[in-house]
Design a protein around this motif. Structure first.
Motif, PDB file in Angstrom:
ATOM      1  N   PRO A 193      19.039  26.769 -21.847  1.00 27.04           N
ATOM      2  CA  PRO A 193      19.916  27.742 -21.172  1.00 27.04           C
ATOM      3  C   PRO A 193      19.220  29.104 -21.064  1.00 27.04           C
ATOM      4  N   GLY A 194      19.284  29.700 -19.890  1.00 30.72           N
ATOM      5  CA  GLY A 194      18.617  30.985 -19.652  1.00 30.72           C
ATOM      6  C   GLY A 194      17.325  30.810 -18.864  1.00 30.72           C
ATOM      7  N   ASP A 195      16.729  29.603 -18.931  1.00 34.58           N
ATOM      8  CA  ASP A 195      15.511  29.338 -18.155  1.00 34.58           C
ATOM      9  C   ASP A 195      15.869  29.156 -16.680  1.00 34.58           C
ATOM     10  N   LYS A 196      14.848  29.286 -15.820  1.00 35.00           N
ATOM     11  CA  LYS A 196      15.064  29.021 -14.395  1.00 35.00           C
ATOM     12  C   LYS A 196      15.389  27.536 -14.184  1.00 35.00           C
ATOM     13  N   VAL A 197      16.160  27.256 -13.131  1.00 36.14           N
ATOM     14  CA  VAL A 197      16.493  25.871 -12.808  1.00 36.14           C
ATOM     15  C   VAL A 197      15.785  25.469 -11.513  1.00 36.14           C
ATOM     16  N   ILE A 198      15.739  24.181 -11.265  1.00 38.75           N
ATOM     17  CA  ILE A 198      15.079  23.651 -10.065  1.00 38.75           C
ATOM     18  C   ILE A 198      16.061  23.667  -8.886  1.00 38.75           C
ATOM     19  N   VAL A 240      10.624  28.210   1.896  1.00 38.61           N
ATOM     20  CA  VAL A 240       9.531  29.030   1.368  1.00 38.61           C
ATOM     21  C   VAL A 240       9.694  30.523   1.708  1.00 38.61           C
ATOM     22  N   LYS A 241      10.574  30.796   2.687  1.00 43.98           N
ATOM     23  CA  LYS A 241      10.802  32.208   3.044  1.00 43.98           C
ATOM     24  C   LYS A 241      12.068  32.758   2.380  1.00 43.98           C
ATOM     25  N   GLU A 242      12.786  31.878   1.678  1.00 42.55           N
ATOM     26  CA  GLU A 242      14.083  32.258   1.117  1.00 42.55           C
ATOM     27  C   GLU A 242      13.926  33.307   0.016  1.00 42.55           C
ATOM     28  N   ALA A 243      14.777  34.318   0.052  1.00 38.30           N
ATOM     29  CA  ALA A 243      14.713  35.371  -0.971  1.00 38.30           C
ATOM     30  C   ALA A 243      15.419  34.896  -2.240  1.00 38.30           C
ATOM     31  N   GLY A 244      14.987  35.431  -3.351  1.00 42.79           N
ATOM     32  CA  GLY A 244      15.680  35.169  -4.617  1.00 42.79           C
ATOM     33  C   GLY A 244      15.277  33.889  -5.309  1.00 42.79           C
ATOM     34  N   ILE A 245      14.345  33.162  -4.742  1.00 45.90           N
ATOM     35  CA  ILE A 245      13.854  31.971  -5.429  1.00 45.90           C
ATOM     36  C   ILE A 245      12.338  32.026  -5.538  1.00 45.90           C
ATOM     37  N   GLU A 246      11.837  31.325  -6.521  1.00 48.70           N
ATOM     38  CA  GLU A 246      10.390  31.361  -6.806  1.00 48.70           C
ATOM     39  C   GLU A 246       9.824  29.988  -6.424  1.00 48.70           C
ATOM     40  N   CYS A 247       8.959  29.973  -5.376  1.00 49.86           N
ATOM     41  CA  CYS A 247       8.444  28.686  -4.899  1.00 49.86           C
ATOM     42  C   CYS A 247       6.940  28.570  -5.102  1.00 49.86           C
ATOM     43  N   LYS A 248       6.482  27.473  -5.654  1.00 48.56           N
ATOM     44  CA  LYS A 248       5.055  27.149  -5.697  1.00 48.56           C
ATOM     45  C   LYS A 248       4.684  26.481  -4.380  1.00 48.56           C
ATOM     46  N   ASP A 249       5.618  25.729  -3.876  1.00 46.65           N
ATOM     47  CA  ASP A 249       5.490  25.111  -2.568  1.00 46.65           C
ATOM     48  C   ASP A 249       6.909  24.765  -2.104  1.00 46.65           C
ATOM     49  N   TYR A 272       8.637  22.178  -1.895  1.00 45.90           N
ATOM     50  CA  TYR A 272       9.423  21.203  -2.669  1.00 45.90           C
ATOM     51  C   TYR A 272       9.608  21.619  -4.130  1.00 45.90           C
ATOM     52  N   PHE A 273       8.916  22.683  -4.539  1.00 39.68           N
ATOM     53  CA  PHE A 273       8.912  23.054  -5.955  1.00 39.68           C
ATOM     54  C   PHE A 273       9.361  24.500  -6.096  1.00 39.68           C
ATOM     55  N   CYS A 274      10.665  24.683  -6.105  1.00 38.66           N
ATOM     56  CA  CYS A 274      11.219  26.035  -6.195  1.00 38.66           C
ATOM     57  C   CYS A 274      12.170  26.138  -7.385  1.00 38.66           C
ATOM     58  N   LYS A 275      12.126  27.305  -8.007  1.00 38.06           N
ATOM     59  CA  LYS A 275      13.009  27.559  -9.142  1.00 38.06           C
ATOM     60  C   LYS A 275      13.812  28.828  -8.873  1.00 38.06           C
ATOM     61  N   LYS A 276      14.929  28.950  -9.567  1.00 38.48           N
ATOM     62  CA  LYS A 276      15.724  30.182  -9.441  1.00 38.48           C
ATOM     63  C   LYS A 276      16.458  30.451 -10.744  1.00 38.48           C
ATOM     64  N   ASP A 277      16.862  31.703 -10.906  1.00 35.70           N
ATOM     65  CA  ASP A 277      17.716  32.051 -12.039  1.00 35.70           C
ATOM     66  C   ASP A 277      19.143  31.666 -11.704  1.00 35.70           C
TER      67      ASP A 277
END
Lengths: 72, 216
Positions: B180-185, B199-208, B210-215
């Motif tokens: 709990p507290g970690d980023k989710v997929i 990949v252009k979406e704000a507020g998420i962290e993407c490596k590519d 298909y592989f994006c994480k967010k708080d």
């Protein structure tokens, strides 16, 4: 039986459940909150107490019977 | 179905958990008694054995945390209810730990067979160490199987409850070792257009794409 022992006496938890219904009828969730017993245990106890005719189901709520009142 | 097939049949994730009516240390309990709450049904090989005793102490220790998460615990072994009662009293007397949850006395192995708890390669008279997480709608959400020799990790059981409940409530997936507290997929996009937008979406962290994480 966990609610009624071999001598026909009610257990402490079953008595607490019946007493919770003296003034008004309640749902199993309301009984659980009122007496601080997990809902699964309340449901199990209710089954036994209904079978023993100490409670009756009225819609989604449970009411204590005259027989049930004699145990409180 | 042959007797051996019955003993080795397994329930399946995502399907309704096998129903049961069982004799327990807290009276007769049915699976339906646990509706509207999460349930951890777990088996242990036998009462009065050391690994199982350490596990029961472990389960008792996480019980308050499970209660906070609306999770009930229900143990099971192929022992009598009198054996269970004697054992939990012994654990309280000798170890100072009260066991607050019910234990199924599954002498006829009815529940054990429904849940594939008996693995003849390990023992045909004892259940292996299983953990089944059943959601408030009665759907089987997780199965863990441990051998007779090795006790379970209570920290992992709490962790996976948090992960399952987070996935259920927030419609996300959780990465390896998530806490709990970690980023989710963020679930991967299903179309090329959505992949380009992701990949252009704000507020998420993407490596590519298909592989994006967010708080949360």
């Amino acid at each position: 039986m966990p609610c009624i022992d071999e001598s026909g006496n009610l257990t402490e938890s079953a008595t607490a459940l019946l007493k919770a219904l003296i003034d008004n009828s309640l749902t199993s969730k309301e009984i659980s909150s009122k007496i601080g017993v997990p809902i699964f245990k309340v449901r199990s106890s209710i089954r036994e107490l209904v079978e023993a005719e100490l409670l009756v189901e009225v819609g989604e709520k449970y009411e204590i019977t005259d027989k049930g009142l004699s145990f409180t | 179905m042959s007797e051996e097939e019955k003993m080795t049949s397994l329930p399946l994730l995502g399907e309704p958990a096998p129903d049961f009516i069982a004799t327990t240390t807290h009276g007769e309990l049915r699976l339906s008694d646990f509706r509207d709450m999460w349930l951890i049904l777990f088996s242990h090989p036998a009462d009065f054995t050391p690994v199982c005793t350490t596990e029961f102490i472990g389960f008792a220790e996480i019980y308050p945390e499970l209660e906070k998460r609306n999770v009930a615990l229900l143990g099971l072994s192929i022992d009598s209810v009198f054996s269970h009662i004697a054992w939990v009293r012994n654990v309280e007397e000798k170890m100072g730990v009260k066991i607050p949850f019910p234990i199924i006395a599954d002498l006829n192995m009815e529940v054990a067979k429904k849940y594939g708890m008996i693995h003849p390669g390990q023992s045909s008279t004892e259940t292996v160490r299983t953990v089944f997480v059943i959601d408030p709608k009665g759907i089987l959400r997780l199965m863990l199987y441990y051998p007779l020799e090795n006790g379970r990790n209570m920290d992992e059981i709490l962790r996976i409850i948090d992960a399952l409940q987070t996935s259920e409530e927030k419609h996300v997936a959780t990465p390896a070792n998530w806490r709990p507290g970690d980023k989710v997929i963020v679930p991967p996009p299903k179309t090329q257009e959505a992949a380009e937008a992701r990949v252009k979406e704000a507020g998420i962290e993407c490596k590519d794409w298909y592989f994006c994480k967010k708080d949360l």
